[in-house]
Write an enzyme that holds these catalytic residues in place. Sequence first.
Site, short mmCIF file in Angstrom:
data_model
loop_
_atom_site.label_atom_id
_atom_site.label_comp_id
_atom_site.label_asym_id
_atom_site.label_seq_id
_atom_site.Cartn_x
_atom_site.Cartn_y
_atom_site.Cartn_z
N GLU A 67 0.82 -1.22 0.00
CA GLU A 67 0.00 0.00 0.00
C GLU A 67 0.86 1.27 0.00
O GLU A 67 1.70 1.45 0.87
CB GLU A 67 -0.91 -0.02 1.24
CG GLU A 67 -1.89 1.15 1.26
CD GLU A 67 -2.92 1.05 2.39
OE1 GLU A 67 -3.30 -0.08 2.76
OE2 GLU A 67 -3.32 2.10 2.90
N ASP A 271 4.02 -14.85 11.70
CA ASP A 271 2.69 -15.32 11.31
C ASP A 271 1.68 -14.18 11.48
O ASP A 271 1.19 -13.92 12.58
CB ASP A 271 2.34 -16.53 12.20
CG ASP A 271 0.98 -17.12 11.90
OD1 ASP A 271 0.17 -16.47 11.23
OD2 ASP A 271 0.74 -18.25 12.37
N HIS A 368 -2.43 9.75 -0.77
CA HIS A 368 -2.64 8.53 -1.56
C HIS A 368 -2.55 8.85 -3.04
O HIS A 368 -1.95 8.11 -3.80
CB HIS A 368 -4.03 7.95 -1.26
CG HIS A 368 -4.01 6.94 -0.16
ND1 HIS A 368 -3.57 5.66 -0.35
CD2 HIS A 368 -4.36 7.01 1.13
CE1 HIS A 368 -3.66 5.00 0.78
NE2 HIS A 368 -4.13 5.80 1.70
C1 MEV Z 1 -5.90 3.13 5.18
O1 MEV Z 1 -5.16 1.99 4.79
C2 MEV Z 1 -5.88 3.28 6.69
C3 MEV Z 1 -6.78 4.38 7.26
O2 MEV Z 1 -8.13 4.21 6.78
C4 MEV Z 1 -6.74 4.27 8.76
C5 MEV Z 1 -7.71 5.16 9.49
O3 MEV Z 1 -8.76 5.47 8.95
O4 MEV Z 1 -7.41 5.47 10.66
C6 MEV Z 1 -6.34 5.75 6.79
#
Ligand code: MEV
Length: 419
Positions: A67, A271, A368
């Site tokens: 990610e 794990d 993102h």
């Molecule tokens: C995304 O991978 C994780 C978040 O959704 C965590 C959150 O909302 O606290 C950004």
Amino acid sequence: VERLDALSREGFGAPDAEQALQGDGLTLRVANTMVENVIGTFGLPNAVAVNFVIDGQERVVPMVIEEPSVLAAVSHMARVVRDAGGFTTDTDPSIMIGQIQLTPQGDHRACVEQLQGHLDELLAAAKDIHPRLRERGGGVRSLEVRELVYDEQAHTREHMVVLQFYIDCVDAMGANMVNTVAERLSPMVESITGEQVRMAILSNLADRRLARAKVSLPLSVWGDDLERSRATCESIAAAWRFAWADPYRATTHNKGVMNGIDAVVLATGNDWRAIEAGAHAFAARSGTYRPLTRWEVIDDRLEGHIEIPLQLGTVGGTIPIHPTVRANLAMMGVTTSRELSAITAAVGLAQNLGALKALVSEGIQAGHMRMHARTVAAVAGATEQEIPLVMADMVAEKDISAHRAELVLKRLRTTQERP
Ligand code: MEV
């Protein structure tokens, strides 16, 4: 290679790191010894989180994750925390739990009493099962008898008796050790009670093996504008209260925590299913699913804390045979399970802080989309030099698409080709 060299110069190198991380880490031959029906190996990015100061020690933390933004966010938060004194941690000994289940055909109270009358004997036998673990300072610590009732509505009520034991697995995750003890004790349990053992297995709710990390940040932590920074801290605390009050939010909040934790768990050959199962069960221990972290504004500080069961090993399992895992552990500079758990907990807390900070300020899509823009540019065929130019255009135009990337590339290349 340049990044590996830089890490090595800073004292975070690992023997054969280049071969293990950039050559063939896991070979087909080794993969074939790990599981059945192997047809190949599967790649994921192996990156490092930087800027971590944990209990006064500088750490780089290898993380395996697909990610985007996770590494950038966690490294950024680690720097913020470092400037405020770093993370402090605390871990329990590596106590795992094993369970031996009986569903007595005779009187269940008699079964409980028989086991209780033989606990010393059972403990002595259990301690003898792993003499080498004992030499390393571990071994079975205690046993208890639990009475459970299956009383689901409209179904036949059933009494169960469970012999539960606690074993210090030192630096191993411990699944094999626990299961061996559970299975080897079973015949003795049967002869003491005259009942049949139904099953014997570890519990992944490793709530005697908790890791904790905390940070204390000044309210000015988010920049020069004190009022704005203070408001951001208040919003982070409010975001945490949202997660406390609502399982729908707590699940996503904890997903963000696990973004960091799972990536370290994978990088160190542990794990992750066990870690996930244990973490979420622990989050629901009050009967309601709650956040694994806590954020509060207390006096003039933003205080953050995480407590999470971490059944992590630095020996055993795939660790001795997986070269990439060995390189990652060496780079991290950990030898004990508790050290690894402390670092992993700190990463979970930092990752959560990064998510909450982004959510209460610019939102997470901006970061993102920047990272996504990089992928789109690369997929469209942009070279290392062209990627930043294509990204900048797509972000400015708010059009992060293959079509836009191709258009920009075409434009760039024709302008460059012109004399
Ligand atoms: C995304 O991978 C994780 C978040 O959704 C965590 C959150 O909302 O606290 C950004």
